[in-house]
Design a protein around this motif. Structure first.
Motif: not given
Lengths: 210, 210
Positions: A32-34, A39-44, A106-111
């Motif tokens: 769940h990106l929101r 950003c969980a260490p296991t995923y990173l 990338p210019v309009q993504n969540l981040k």
């Protein structure tokens, strides 16, 4: 194989279409990106960018970046092909896909939108930013395929270009862009939406859809 | 062949390196991006995105998007190869290149920074935005190659990954990013800078350099 994704991620959506076109079934692992689950260490550890999608192959190797995953899929599962054979035609298809994957998405993504809010940009201006990126980028995409035979972006079969286009048009509508300005793109989208590989990959058909 | 570019464009810089590695000589046609020359109707007719680079091949066909151009170069002039042969290794190299070409470069390019200024964002915050995009993206890139054998990003020969890395590190320094945090990337850059294909492609060696 396992696909780490998120129902609304248009990069994951591209890969879902590609897997469906190749007739491949994978296990879907939503993040769940929101809520920041990417950003969980296991995923990173498997995707240092903290982005979706990541595809884990049968041997557990982690592949990242949607277009790299799709090129890999096309090299390892050549039928049906997602790129033409002729180098110049391949370059045209890839350029269209990159015009979306590099210069719109990338210019309009969540981040990036979150970063704009942090700078104190008002919500209305944030939405206008996202609409601008989509409108300007899709206008160029319309010009890139205007002279191409349809109904898909490049001919009578879907290519990587269509895999990028369909998710991006969904984003554009979400940000209020008047997509009627892009008739050739809408023709390609309509052809794609006739195929289950595309409709089954849609965000609202995913297990984590809200 | 003709390469439409701009000395400081890192996307054009990638293609210049690729052409040099393949031993190809082209005519350079500079477009001054800060003066808006890329928006001239004659240029938009061959590159509807109004971006550089565009490569015109021997038959006058226009190829856009740096990574599509480089893949085309690699397919039409296979030696020396810019991608490994193994599909999984190719996916790793492409993912690294895309992490730069999609997730760093477009977020900090001229057009996006100009848009931030239009929104009233202060100059200092605009630079911090560009530094953030570079710092965050290159940190992920460092992780992507940490376990890879050097001295280049992926082994003992340059690949598309190095073609993207060298120009992006130059940008990062320009925005004040402390690149000492990326020792593995600096190792790859140092190896690249031993090669004339890379040094001859540098912005300050171009005819339109200021």
């Amino acid at each position: 194989m396992k696909l780490h994704g998120y129902f609304r991620s248009s990069a994951a959506y591209r890969v879902r279409i590609g897997l469906n076109l190749k007739g491949l079934t994978v296990q879907h692992l939503p993040h769940h990106l929101r809520k920041g689950e990417q950003c969980a260490p296991t995923y990173l550890a498997i995707n240092p960018q903290g982005l979706v999608p990541t595809l884990e192959d049968d041997n557990g190797a982690a592949l990242t970046q949607s277009l790299a995953i799709i090129e890999w899929l096309d090299e390892t599962h050549p039928n049906p092909p997602l790129l033409p054979k002729d180098p110049l035609r391949r370059a045209k298809v890839r350029a269209f896909a990159l015009a979306i994957a590099c210069d719109i998405h990338p210019v309009q993504n969540l981040k990036v939108l979150a970063r704009l809010r942090q700078l104190g940009v008002a919500e209305e201006k944030v939405t206008e930013w996202a609409a601008w990126a989509n409108r300007e980028g899709l206008s160029a995409c319309e010009a890139l395929v205007r002279g191409e035979q349809g109904p898909f972006c490049f001919g009578d079969k879907p290519t990587i270009a269509d895999l990028c286009l369909v998710p991006q048009l969904a984003n554009a509508r979400r940000f209020g862009v008047d997509v009627a300005a892009f008739p050739r793109l809408l023709e390609a989208e309509a052809a794609a939406k006739q195929m289950r590989a595309f409709t089954d990959a849609a965000p609202d058909r995913q297990p984590d859809a809200e």
